[in-house]
Design an enzyme around this catalytic site. Structure first.
Site, short mmCIF file in Angstrom:
data_model
loop_
_atom_site.label_atom_id
_atom_site.label_comp_id
_atom_site.label_asym_id
_atom_site.label_seq_id
_atom_site.Cartn_x
_atom_site.Cartn_y
_atom_site.Cartn_z
CG HIS A 86 -0.34 -0.01 2.52
ND1 HIS A 86 -0.15 -1.08 3.54
CD2 HIS A 86 -0.27 1.48 2.81
CE1 HIS A 86 0.18 -0.35 4.39
NE2 HIS A 86 -0.27 1.11 4.54
CG ASP A 222 0.26 -4.52 2.26
OD1 ASP A 222 1.04 -3.33 1.52
OD2 ASP A 222 -0.80 -3.50 3.23
CB SER A 650 2.57 1.83 6.51
OG SER A 650 1.33 2.03 6.77
N1 ARG Z 1 -4.56 0.70 7.40
C1 ARG Z 1 -3.53 0.77 5.87
C2 ARG Z 1 -2.68 2.13 6.61
O1 ARG Z 1 -3.36 2.85 7.10
C3 ARG Z 1 -3.47 0.58 4.99
C4 ARG Z 1 -4.51 0.00 4.30
C5 ARG Z 1 -4.52 0.03 3.28
N2 ARG Z 1 -5.51 -1.39 2.23
C6 ARG Z 1 -6.21 -1.15 1.59
N3 ARG Z 1 -7.51 -1.95 1.86
N4 ARG Z 1 -7.23 -0.16 1.62
O2 ARG Z 1 -1.45 2.09 7.23
#
Ligand code: ARG
Length: 715
Positions: A86, A222, A650
């Site tokens: 991501h 991811d 992330s």
């Molecule tokens: N929740 C994750 C973050 O803020 C991002 C994940 C992205 N994936 C998604 N399905 N939108 O780092």
């Protein structure tokens, strides 16, 4: 008696530095003093010097900030960069076309030559940091207004930056901590030639989509791989074909040993923003006014966007990344509302503030702290309604590029129009670039729908004095923004590249100043910037009070928070692999990991979120896990730790006690969404991709043994 006393002093010093051992986003330069002993007890084998040293290469040299908003690590001596899918998403989508759809089909470069250069992408290495609090605070005093204070601080910051940037080689950033009570400077080196090396399919990298986002049990691969390039002498350089893979100071080893409950785990990365010192009424404002508006406005954009994205892969590729960003915070903010409400976080903070207020009104503290809580509460009471309004308004600006572009372009065109011919010639290329950028990824039917839907929502729900023009239009058209925006998109010069280019040839002030979208856009921006006098003066008092609140909470020891809020600077958090209570949705024996079995059980052919490549299913059928299976036979996918992270972390490496890579942090759990304002030891978890799953995907699924050969693998 004496001995007991001595023992008590010693034990106070040896106590973990915060009430929750795993709470805290620590500065690397202080871990020796604050955390190292605690970390060793939990399983760390490294010295503090091996983690952070200015002079010798240390773990910190393998950690980078990825494109401003994420974290990544260097995992080979040829500059290989590991981050989340991501985090690479925007670059991967931008490098994709309907014919060569890397986002959908995945991509693996078989050689350096095949690696792909996105238009813009950079990584930032951390060189060193230091405390400049004394120096900066010497320039300010309590009689200054906030504006004067900021100006004095900025002036000193400019000097510090200049002293440390080595004639532009480094980026120097001075940041405020503890709400303006301390200051540190950070020296960075940026590398701009970063290329895509490999990515799994979106079905793997974003498995579970928005349904599983922020949730556990999780089964997402991811990750994506990039590479840093330098010039022939190893220096940071702009893209050039003959640049070479970077030879970094330090890279991480990959450890395939696997994880189990209570294993030590630390994470180094760039957490973006926490608000652990946020006052009670600020939390209440977010829960009751700001976030509900944010959530509703995001959903409005998402629905309007999705309709068009579903109809064309080309449109999907243009908007996928923007959509994911909105969807991510749409779910996050709803999660925050729920968690903060459920845990009564505002009330907990109110209790703390009552205690603080008692302390603050003791004779010796009164002069400095007596008004703190009153000033803070006054500001929030004054801005509750406005914060709801502002969030609906920001929703328009965030959701629709044609809410902002006409204003931004229009101002440039206005200046252009006033110049003589020669000057215009000079300005033209930059304007042409701005125009090209505006239209590159724009699909007009989608843009129209988003803007119309957002305006409708804003007028209906913002519950506040509307901007002059929006109010006028609304009365005239009786709320029918669909037809209105449709017509204005036909009339305006800002919705057509050709019309804008024609304008560059024949600029005309009257035409520009009467353009309906320029007027609308300017109206919205003016409103966005407006600050009524009463609020401005309350804000002045609030800023001072908030700074003093943090200062006073530390001085009085009423707060247990011992580390500064996250603000996109490098931090370390340490903890352990820790399970959540048993969950019937997880097939794993202990609810601290997930398996490929559980992933395949979620599989839904051709689904938007739960599809999987056939090759994954085939390999799973054959149980072909290679050296990557756990010793108990299952193929691991994700696991949980209790580290203290937030957005921006992330892509951060999860490291074992030897500083070897065991996973990749990528998410938090929805039950703990209150975490950004209050850390909850019982609830808060970090969700990580198991490095063994990453390696399985690279090696077994994608056959990228060129990558495997580059790595330093430990078993
Ligand atoms: N929740 C994750 C973050 O803020 C991002 C994940 C992205 N994936 C998604 N399905 N939108 O780092």
């Amino acid at each position: 008696m004496k001995k007991v006393f001595l023992f008590m002093i010693v034990s106070i010093f040896m106590m973990p530095t915060s009430s929750n051992a795993n709470e805290g986003m620590w500065f690397l330069m202080f871990i020796d003093r604050l955390n190292h002993r605690d970390m060793q007890k939990m399983g760390l084998q490294l010295t503090a010097e091996e983690i952070y040293s200015i002079n010798n290469n240390s773990l910190k040299d393998a950690i980078v900030q990825f494109n401003g908003g994420c974290t990544a690590s260097i995992i080979s001596d040829k500059g290989l960069v590991l981050t989340n899918h991501h985090c690479g998403y925007d670059a991967i989508a931008a490098l994709s076309t309907e014919e060569k759809n890397h986002l959908k089909n995945g991509f693996w470069a078989k050689s350096f030559e095949e690696e792909l250069k996105p238009e813009s992408l950079y990584v930032r290495f951390f060189v060193r940091m230091d405390d400049v609090s004394e120096r900066i605070l010497a320039k300010v005093n309590d009689s200054m207004t906030e504006k004067e204070r900021q100006a004095a601080i900025n002036k000193e910051i400019a000097v510090i930056e200049k002293e440390n940037n080595e004639d532009g080689k480094y980026t120097v950033s001075v940041r405020s901590f503890f709400q303006g009570n301390e200051f540190y400077y950070f020296v960075y080196e940026d590398y701009e030639d970063v290329r895509l090396v490999g990515t799994p399919t979106e079905s793997i990298g974003k498995f579970g989509g928005d349904t599983d986002n922020w949730e556990w049990p999780r089964h997402t691969g991811d990750f994506s791989l990039f590479r840093v390039y330098t010039d022939k002498d190893g220096n940071a350089a702009k893209y050039a074909e003959d640049n070479i893979p970077m030879n970094p100071k330090r890279h991480l080893s990959v450890n395939l040993g696997g994880v189990k409950e209570n294993d030590f785990a630390m994470i180094l990365g760039y957490p973006g923003r926490t608000n652990r010192w946020m006052p009670a009424e600020g939390i209440a404002q977010n829960v009751n006014y700001a976030y509900p508006a944010w959530v509703e406005s995001s959903k409005t954009s998402m629905d309007a966007m999705k309709k068009h994205m579903n109809q064309s892969e080309d449109v999907n590729l243009k908007y996928a990344s923007g959509y994911a960003g909105i969807a991510n915070y749409w779910k996050n903010r709803q999660g925050m509302i729920d968690a903060l409400t459920k845990h009564g976080t505002a009330d907990k903070k109110r209790k703390l503030e009552t205690k603080f207020n008692k302390w603050a009104n003791k004779k010796r503290n009164k002069e400095t702290y007596g008004n703190v809580i009153a000033d803070i509460n006054k500001y929030y009471a004054l801005t509750n309604e406005k914060s709801r309004h502002d969030n609906y308004l920001i929703g328009i600006l965030r959701g629709s590029s044609f809410a902002v572009a006409p204003w931004r372009l229009g101002r440039n065109l206005s200046y252009y129009t006033e110049q003589n011919k020669a000057k215009r010639e000079e300005l033209r290329p930059r304007l042409q670039q701005l125009i090209d950028d505006t239209f590159k990824n724009a699909y007009m039917p989608l843009e129209k729908d988003v803007l119309a839907a957002q305006l409708k929502l804003y007028v209906e729900k913002s519950g506040y004095e509307l901007p002059t023009l929006v109010k006028e239009i609304n009365e005239e058209i009786d709320g029918d923004f669909d037809s209105y925006i449709d017509a204005m998109f036909d009339l305006s010069i800002f919705t057509s590249k050709e019309r804008l280019e024609a304008y560059l040839m024949y600029p005309n002030k009257v035409l520009l100043e009467n353009d309906p979208l320029f007027l609308l856009s300017s109206d919205l921006i003016t409103k966005y910037r407006e600050e009524p006098e009463a609020i401005a003066s309350a804000k002045e008092a609030y800023d001072k009070a908030y700074r003093k609140l943090v200062q006073g909470l530390r001085e009085s020891k009423l707060s247990t928070v011992k580390y500064p809020d996250a603000n996109s600077t490098l931090r370390l958090t340490y903890g352990k692999v820790v399970a959540l209570p048993k969950d019937s949705r997880n097939d794993a024996k202990i609810n601290n990991y997930t398996t490929m079995k559980g992933m395949v059980a979620k599989y839904k052919p051709n689904d938007d979120e739960f599809d999987l490549p056939k090759e994954v299913l085939d390999l799973y059928e054959k149980k072909d896990f290679g050296q990557y299976a756990d010793k108990n036979g299952y193929m691991p996918v994700n696991f949980l730790t209790n580290n203290d992270i937030t957005g921006g972390n992330s892509g951060s490496p999860v490291l074992n006690g030897n500083g070897e890579l065991i996973g990749l942090a990528f998410d938090g759990n929805i039950e703990a969404m209150a975490g950004d304002v209050i850390f909850d030891d019982k609830l808060q978890r970090t969700i990580n991709v198991d490095i063994r799953y990453v390696m399985w995907l690279v090696d077994k699924l994608s056959g990228a043994d060129n990558i495997i050969k580059e790595l330093t693998i430990k078993k």
